[in-house]
Motif scaffolding. Sequence first.
Motif, PDB file in Angstrom:
ATOM      1  N   SER A  99       0.802  -1.221   0.000  1.00  0.00           N
ATOM      2  CA  SER A  99       0.000   0.000   0.000  1.00  0.00           C
ATOM      3  C   SER A  99       0.835   1.272   0.000  1.00  0.00           C
ATOM      4  O   SER A  99       0.279   2.372  -0.066  1.00  0.00           O
ATOM      5  CB  SER A  99      -0.923   0.021   1.228  1.00  0.00           C
ATOM      6  OG  SER A  99      -0.163   0.091   2.423  1.00  0.00           O
ATOM      7  N   GLU A 155      -8.706  -5.887  -0.830  1.00  0.00           N
ATOM      8  CA  GLU A 155      -9.567  -4.862  -1.426  1.00  0.00           C
ATOM      9  C   GLU A 155      -9.415  -3.502  -0.741  1.00  0.00           C
ATOM     10  O   GLU A 155      -9.872  -2.481  -1.266  1.00  0.00           O
ATOM     11  CB  GLU A 155     -11.029  -5.304  -1.363  1.00  0.00           C
ATOM     12  CG  GLU A 155     -11.545  -5.496   0.047  1.00  0.00           C
ATOM     13  CD  GLU A 155     -12.848  -6.279   0.100  1.00  0.00           C
ATOM     14  OE1 GLU A 155     -13.739  -5.855   0.838  1.00  0.00           O
ATOM     15  OE2 GLU A 155     -12.954  -7.300  -0.608  1.00  0.00           O
ATOM     16  N   GLN A 156      -8.757  -3.483   0.422  1.00  0.00           N
ATOM     17  CA  GLN A 156      -8.503  -2.214   1.107  1.00  0.00           C
ATOM     18  C   GLN A 156      -7.281  -1.487   0.539  1.00  0.00           C
ATOM     19  O   GLN A 156      -7.024  -0.328   0.893  1.00  0.00           O
ATOM     20  CB  GLN A 156      -8.300  -2.436   2.609  1.00  0.00           C
ATOM     21  CG  GLN A 156      -9.546  -2.887   3.361  1.00  0.00           C
ATOM     22  CD  GLN A 156      -9.257  -3.102   4.839  1.00  0.00           C
ATOM     23  OE1 GLN A 156      -8.692  -4.137   5.225  1.00  0.00           O
ATOM     24  NE2 GLN A 156      -9.627  -2.124   5.655  1.00  0.00           N
ATOM     25  N   LEU A 157      -6.542  -2.148  -0.340  1.00  0.00           N
ATOM     26  CA  LEU A 157      -5.326  -1.549  -0.875  1.00  0.00           C
ATOM     27  C   LEU A 157      -5.611  -0.273  -1.670  1.00  0.00           C
ATOM     28  O   LEU A 157      -4.843   0.692  -1.606  1.00  0.00           O
ATOM     29  CB  LEU A 157      -4.586  -2.551  -1.767  1.00  0.00           C
ATOM     30  CG  LEU A 157      -3.826  -3.659  -1.033  1.00  0.00           C
ATOM     31  CD1 LEU A 157      -3.366  -4.728  -2.016  1.00  0.00           C
ATOM     32  CD2 LEU A 157      -2.634  -3.063  -0.285  1.00  0.00           C
ATOM     33  N   GLU A 158      -6.696  -0.252  -2.415  1.00  0.00           N
ATOM     34  CA  GLU A 158      -7.018   0.929  -3.218  1.00  0.00           C
ATOM     35  C   GLU A 158      -7.213   2.149  -2.327  1.00  0.00           C
ATOM     36  O   GLU A 158      -6.694   3.240  -2.617  1.00  0.00           O
ATOM     37  CB  GLU A 158      -8.270   0.676  -4.059  1.00  0.00           C
ATOM     38  CG  GLU A 158      -8.600   1.835  -4.994  1.00  0.00           C
ATOM     39  CD  GLU A 158      -9.773   1.527  -5.909  1.00  0.00           C
ATOM     40  OE1 GLU A 158     -10.210   2.459  -6.623  1.00  0.00           O
ATOM     41  OE2 GLU A 158     -10.271   0.382  -5.899  1.00  0.00           O
ATOM     42  N   THR A 159      -7.955   1.963  -1.228  1.00  0.00           N
ATOM     43  CA  THR A 159      -8.165   3.066  -0.289  1.00  0.00           C
ATOM     44  C   THR A 159      -6.849   3.490   0.359  1.00  0.00           C
ATOM     45  O   THR A 159      -6.557   4.682   0.505  1.00  0.00           O
ATOM     46  CB  THR A 159      -9.173   2.664   0.796  1.00  0.00           C
ATOM     47  OG1 THR A 159     -10.440   2.382   0.196  1.00  0.00           O
ATOM     48  CG2 THR A 159      -9.342   3.774   1.827  1.00  0.00           C
ATOM     49  N   ARG A 215      -3.809   3.199  -0.819  1.00  0.00           N
ATOM     50  CA  ARG A 215      -2.964   3.912  -1.786  1.00  0.00           C
ATOM     51  C   ARG A 215      -3.470   5.327  -2.036  1.00  0.00           C
ATOM     52  O   ARG A 215      -2.674   6.252  -2.247  1.00  0.00           O
ATOM     53  CB  ARG A 215      -2.886   3.121  -3.082  1.00  0.00           C
ATOM     54  CG  ARG A 215      -2.063   1.837  -2.945  1.00  0.00           C
ATOM     55  CD  ARG A 215      -2.231   0.919  -4.124  1.00  0.00           C
ATOM     56  NE  ARG A 215      -1.441  -0.298  -3.955  1.00  0.00           N
ATOM     57  CZ  ARG A 215      -1.633  -1.414  -4.652  1.00  0.00           C
ATOM     58  NH1 ARG A 215      -2.607  -1.458  -5.559  1.00  0.00           N
ATOM     59  NH2 ARG A 215      -0.885  -2.468  -4.439  1.00  0.00           N
ATOM     60  N   LEU A 216      -4.804   5.500  -2.020  1.00  0.00           N
ATOM     61  CA  LEU A 216      -5.370   6.838  -2.155  1.00  0.00           C
ATOM     62  C   LEU A 216      -4.922   7.713  -0.987  1.00  0.00           C
ATOM     63  O   LEU A 216      -4.503   8.862  -1.169  1.00  0.00           O
ATOM     64  CB  LEU A 216      -6.895   6.767  -2.204  1.00  0.00           C
ATOM     65  CG  LEU A 216      -7.632   8.117  -2.180  1.00  0.00           C
ATOM     66  CD1 LEU A 216      -7.254   8.972  -3.394  1.00  0.00           C
ATOM     67  CD2 LEU A 216      -9.144   7.903  -2.112  1.00  0.00           C
ATOM     68  N   ARG A 223      -1.283   8.777  -1.387  1.00  0.00           N
ATOM     69  CA  ARG A 223      -1.091   9.849  -2.374  1.00  0.00           C
ATOM     70  C   ARG A 223      -1.592  11.187  -1.842  1.00  0.00           C
ATOM     71  O   ARG A 223      -0.963  12.231  -2.060  1.00  0.00           O
ATOM     72  CB  ARG A 223      -1.801   9.483  -3.669  1.00  0.00           C
ATOM     73  CG  ARG A 223      -1.173   8.295  -4.415  1.00  0.00           C
ATOM     74  CD  ARG A 223      -1.806   8.115  -5.775  1.00  0.00           C
ATOM     75  NE  ARG A 223      -1.146   7.067  -6.536  1.00  0.00           N
ATOM     76  CZ  ARG A 223      -1.679   5.876  -6.787  1.00  0.00           C
ATOM     77  NH1 ARG A 223      -2.886   5.579  -6.318  1.00  0.00           N
ATOM     78  NH2 ARG A 223      -1.023   4.978  -7.501  1.00  0.00           N
TER      79      ARG A 223
END
Length: 272
Positions: free
Chosen positions: A15, A48-52, A54-55, A58
Amino acid sequence: MDEELLTIGSFARRSWLSPKALRLYERQGLLLPAAVDEHNGYRWYRAEQLETARLIARLRRLEMPLATVAAIVAAGDPRTQAGLIGEYWSAQEHATAVRREIAAHLRSRLLDDREGLSMYEVKVRDVPEQTVLTEQRHVKAQDLPAWIDEATGRLLKAAAGHGDGVVGPCFIVYHGEVNEDSDGPVEICLPVNPTGPVDSAVRVEPAHREAYTRIIKAQVGYPQILSAFDAVGQWVAGQGLPVSTSPREVYFADFGAAGPDDEVCDIAFPLD
């Protein structure tokens, strides 16, 4: 253990967040583990928590406060999230522009840029005694415009229906320095001729002489307006004239209806 779950170390690597950051975001309620082992306290996360995650990583690279990050994450909808990011970045660009103007102003003052201040024509006038409705508050520079609008609205409402109502231009008195660290206080005054009780404080502004310079709407914004204050202050000092009370901004025109090049305000220093 469910093989869809990742250890905190594995999740951190994938992440781009450190385990320390993940624990912080857990305490903030920003990114909670999918499971916590009740015996050893190990944290587990779903892929599935990886997208959050990574957001969040950033957004934090933008030096965005956690509260703003939380609001964007909670929004969920990509369009709403994009809009919130745009609002945040516009605010940052505005803040940078203000700091740039302040830096330019300070450089000019340190280099004693008399040529830049000479563009302001300073005059002297007599001001008669006035009865004014007044509201005063300690307020810093970033909150000043909103308070001025709100307080002026309250004073105009209080003046309505009393005698002749408003009988002169609204003026704003600075009883102390107003910037990012100092909060005045600041006083808004609305000249009136009330014949009965009003729902605001009332005082008498004594008759006085004042040195002033007239500026256009484009020059009113902070920190550009500081140059006009400096110009009048420098002129007064050069004339050897003592200043009796706090400097002020006198708004003699409809500010909202004025164009950028329209004269709207006098920067004035009352004199002894």
